[in-house]
Design a protein around this motif. Structure first.
Motif, PDB file in Angstrom:
ATOM      1  N   PHE A   1       5.810  19.863  11.358  1.00 54.14           N
ATOM      2  CA  PHE A   1       4.452  20.667  11.132  1.00 54.14           C
ATOM      3  C   PHE A   1       4.562  21.570   9.956  1.00 54.14           C
ATOM      4  CE2 PHE A   1       2.920  19.417  15.139  1.00 54.14           C
ATOM      5  CZ  PHE A   1       4.081  18.998  16.043  1.00 54.14           C
TER       6      PHE A   1
ATOM      7  N   GLY B   1      -0.808  22.628  11.321  1.00 49.74           N
ATOM      8  CA  GLY B   1      -1.372  21.236  11.203  1.00 49.74           C
ATOM      9  C   GLY B   1      -0.967  20.231  12.145  1.00 49.74           C
ATOM     10  N   ALA B   2      -1.594  19.102  12.130  1.00 46.12           N
ATOM     11  CA  ALA B   2      -1.397  18.085  13.313  1.00 46.12           C
ATOM     12  C   ALA B   2      -0.062  17.366  13.431  1.00 46.12           C
ATOM     13  CB  ALA B   2      -2.565  17.139  13.299  1.00 46.12           C
TER      14      ALA B   2
ATOM     15  N   PHE C   1       4.032  25.550  24.958  1.00 44.33           N
ATOM     16  CA  PHE C   1       5.212  26.523  24.268  1.00 44.33           C
ATOM     17  C   PHE C   1       4.810  27.751  24.235  1.00 44.33           C
ATOM     18  CE2 PHE C   1       7.610  22.645  22.986  1.00 44.33           C
ATOM     19  CZ  PHE C   1       6.699  21.787  22.640  1.00 44.33           C
TER      20      PHE C   1
ATOM     21  N   LYS D   1      -2.658  35.173  22.352  1.00 41.84           N
ATOM     22  CA  LYS D   1      -1.426  35.728  21.802  1.00 41.84           C
ATOM     23  C   LYS D   1      -1.528  37.379  22.213  1.00 41.84           C
ATOM     24  CE  LYS D   1      -4.324  37.338  17.864  1.00 41.84           C
ATOM     25  NZ  LYS D   1      -5.481  36.663  17.925  1.00 41.84           N
TER      26      LYS D   1
ATOM     27  N   PHE E   1      10.448  29.280  19.255  1.00 43.81           N
ATOM     28  CA  PHE E   1       9.779  28.615  20.417  1.00 43.81           C
ATOM     29  C   PHE E   1      10.592  28.709  21.473  1.00 43.81           C
ATOM     30  CE2 PHE E   1       5.809  27.106  18.868  1.00 43.81           C
ATOM     31  CZ  PHE E   1       5.850  26.964  17.413  1.00 43.81           C
ATOM     32  N   GLY E   2      10.237  28.581  22.786  1.00 45.80           N
ATOM     33  CA  GLY E   2      10.936  28.063  23.845  1.00 45.80           C
ATOM     34  C   GLY E   2      10.930  26.564  23.977  1.00 45.80           C
ATOM     35  N   THR E   3      11.492  25.991  24.952  1.00 45.57           N
ATOM     36  CA  THR E   3      11.799  24.574  25.005  1.00 45.57           C
ATOM     37  C   THR E   3      10.627  23.774  25.612  1.00 45.57           C
ATOM     38  OG1 THR E   3      12.834  24.847  26.946  1.00 45.57           O
ATOM     39  CG2 THR E   3      14.570  24.605  25.173  1.00 45.57           C
TER      40      THR E   3
ATOM     41  N   TYR F   1       8.169  23.623   9.933  1.00 47.51           N
ATOM     42  CA  TYR F   1       8.787  23.526  11.297  1.00 47.51           C
ATOM     43  C   TYR F   1       8.850  22.181  11.563  1.00 47.51           C
ATOM     44  CZ  TYR F   1       7.737  28.428  12.548  1.00 47.51           C
ATOM     45  OH  TYR F   1       7.665  29.806  12.562  1.00 47.51           O
TER      46      TYR F   1
ATOM     47  N   LEU G   1      -3.135  27.075  19.122  1.00 48.74           N
ATOM     48  CA  LEU G   1      -2.900  28.503  19.894  1.00 48.74           C
ATOM     49  C   LEU G   1      -3.921  28.856  21.099  1.00 48.74           C
ATOM     50  CD1 LEU G   1      -1.448  31.308  19.861  1.00 48.74           C
ATOM     51  CD2 LEU G   1      -3.399  32.097  18.055  1.00 48.74           C
TER      52      LEU G   1
ATOM     53  N   GLN H   1       0.289  21.608  23.084  1.00 47.22           N
ATOM     54  CA  GLN H   1       0.596  20.418  22.363  1.00 47.22           C
ATOM     55  C   GLN H   1       0.126  19.192  23.154  1.00 47.22           C
ATOM     56  OE1 GLN H   1       4.479  19.404  21.273  1.00 47.22           O
ATOM     57  NE2 GLN H   1       3.783  18.449  19.504  1.00 47.22           N
TER      58      GLN H   1
ATOM     59  N   LEU I   1       8.539  32.121  13.823  1.00 46.70           N
ATOM     60  CA  LEU I   1       8.180  31.878  15.211  1.00 46.70           C
ATOM     61  C   LEU I   1       9.509  31.258  15.709  1.00 46.70           C
ATOM     62  CD1 LEU I   1       4.526  29.947  15.688  1.00 46.70           C
ATOM     63  CD2 LEU I   1       5.434  32.181  16.771  1.00 46.70           C
TER      64      LEU I   1
ATOM     65  N   LYS J   1      12.800  21.346  21.268  1.00 48.77           N
ATOM     66  CA  LYS J   1      11.907  22.464  20.867  1.00 48.77           C
ATOM     67  C   LYS J   1      11.695  22.321  19.244  1.00 48.77           C
ATOM     68  CE  LYS J   1      14.738  25.834  21.928  1.00 48.77           C
ATOM     69  NZ  LYS J   1      15.152  27.577  21.823  1.00 48.77           N
ATOM     70  N   VAL J   2      10.385  23.152  19.219  1.00 45.70           N
ATOM     71  CA  VAL J   2       9.976  23.237  17.615  1.00 45.70           C
ATOM     72  C   VAL J   2      10.939  24.281  17.020  1.00 45.70           C
ATOM     73  CG1 VAL J   2       7.828  23.863  16.130  1.00 45.70           C
ATOM     74  CG2 VAL J   2       7.533  22.764  18.214  1.00 45.70           C
TER      75      VAL J   2
ATOM     76  N   PHE K   1       3.174  34.555  21.994  1.00 44.86           N
ATOM     77  CA  PHE K   1       2.107  33.670  22.006  1.00 44.86           C
ATOM     78  C   PHE K   1       2.599  32.371  22.865  1.00 44.86           C
ATOM     79  CE2 PHE K   1       0.981  34.719  17.632  1.00 44.86           C
ATOM     80  CZ  PHE K   1       2.111  35.500  17.331  1.00 44.86           C
TER      81      PHE K   1
ATOM     82  N   TYR L   1       1.191  28.340  23.030  1.00 45.84           N
ATOM     83  CA  TYR L   1       0.689  27.373  22.266  1.00 45.84           C
ATOM     84  C   TYR L   1       0.735  25.796  23.162  1.00 45.84           C
ATOM     85  CZ  TYR L   1       1.154  29.064  17.492  1.00 45.84           C
ATOM     86  OH  TYR L   1       0.946  30.221  16.533  1.00 45.84           O
TER      87      TYR L   1
ATOM     88  N   GLN M   1      -0.947  15.255  19.421  1.00 43.78           N
ATOM     89  CA  GLN M   1      -1.631  16.106  18.556  1.00 43.78           C
ATOM     90  C   GLN M   1      -0.671  17.206  18.128  1.00 43.78           C
ATOM     91  OE1 GLN M   1      -4.890  16.065  18.057  1.00 43.78           O
ATOM     92  NE2 GLN M   1      -4.347  13.827  19.190  1.00 43.78           N
ATOM     93  N   GLY M   2      -1.245  18.195  17.366  1.00 43.12           N
ATOM     94  CA  GLY M   2      -0.503  19.382  16.983  1.00 43.12           C
ATOM     95  C   GLY M   2      -0.517  20.658  17.784  1.00 43.12           C
ATOM     96  N   LEU M   3       0.090  21.802  17.272  1.00 42.11           N
ATOM     97  CA  LEU M   3       0.283  22.889  18.250  1.00 42.11           C
ATOM     98  C   LEU M   3      -1.185  23.659  18.012  1.00 42.11           C
ATOM     99  CD1 LEU M   3       3.779  23.692  16.963  1.00 42.11           C
ATOM    100  CD2 LEU M   3       3.256  22.996  19.522  1.00 42.11           C
TER     101      LEU M   3
END
Lengths: 115, 115
Positions: free
Chosen positions: A91, A107-108, B90, B49, B105-107, A35, B46, B38, B103, A42-43, B34, B36, B42-44
């Motif tokens: 990501f 991942g980060a 997110f 869910k 994602f929202g904004t 991603y 969870l 951030q 997935l 957004k992602v 879900f 998430y 950093q990464g995403l």
């Protein structure tokens, strides 16, 4: 707790150069994803990969992008000739349906800056 | 197209106050939803869910979310926020394809905590 590892954490490159982003998914996972998140946006899904082939790819994932699982542990994203608009956080994620599924571990991220 | 909407771009709350972040999804059968988080740099991660069953789901860090089919919503709540909750949140849904989980994602909603 198992995690997805990405390298490098940050890469700066010149426009037109090739970039390879690396990911080590969780060892028993079978499905792999990339991603990206452009700054402030957004992602977005890029590509999914299973059984050594692409399962699905988005419109973003054009001929400049490729993915590979060169060995039993790494999962790479290659951008052949980077453009300014490729600057983003990338990501990697993985999942295993057998683990109760539908839950991606991310991942980060690898931040790519194209100059 | 099936999508996720987060109406609030930025929310500011005082430390110790309650929090609710909104998420709406477009019509679709069996939404897998879900949240998430951030954190900066950093990464995403969870948070929680929802697949089926009890519509109030508990997550990590004291967060919970409630699925309301009648409102097509999956709002995230926390009774008392901490300064460390400052992050980007997110909401996401999955379009399940039996292992090829993509997935959407929202904004995102940026949460700022003030003393």
């Amino acid at each position: 707790e198992p995690e997805v590892t990405q390298t490098p954490s940050h890469q700066v490159t010149q426009m037109g150069q090739e970039v390879i982003l690396r990911c080590v998914p969780i060892s028993n996972h079978l499905y792999f994803y990339w991603y990206r998140q452009i700054l402030g946006q957004k992602v977005e899904f890029l590509v999914s990969f299973y059984n050594n082939e692409i399962s699905e790819k988005s419109e973003i994932f054009d001929d400049q992008f490729s993915v590979e699982r060169p060995d039993g542990s790494n999962f790479t994203l290659k951008i052949r000739s980077t453009k300014l608009e490729d600057s983003a956080m990338y990501f990697c994620a993985s999942t295993s349906v057998l683990d109760g599924a539908n839950v991606l571990t991310f991942g980060a991220g690898s931040r790519l800056t194209v100059l | 197209a099936q999508s996720v909407t987060q109406p609030d771009i930025h929310i500011t709350v005082s430390e110790g106050a309650s929090l609710e972040l909104r998420c709406n999804y477009s019509y679709g059968a069996t939404p897998y939803l879900f949240w998430y988080v951030q954190s900066p740099g950093q990464g995403l991660q969870l948070l929680l869910k929802y697949f089926s069953g009890d519509t109030l789901v508990q997550g990590i860090k004291g967060f919970e979310a409630e699925f309301k089919r009648s409102q097509s919503s999956f709002n995230l709540r926390k009774p008392s926020v901490h300064w460390s909750d400052a992050a980007e949140y997110f909401c996401a849904r999955i379009i399940s394809n039996f292992g090829n989980e993509k997935l959407t994602f929202g904004t995102g909603t940026r949460l700022t905590i003030i003393p």
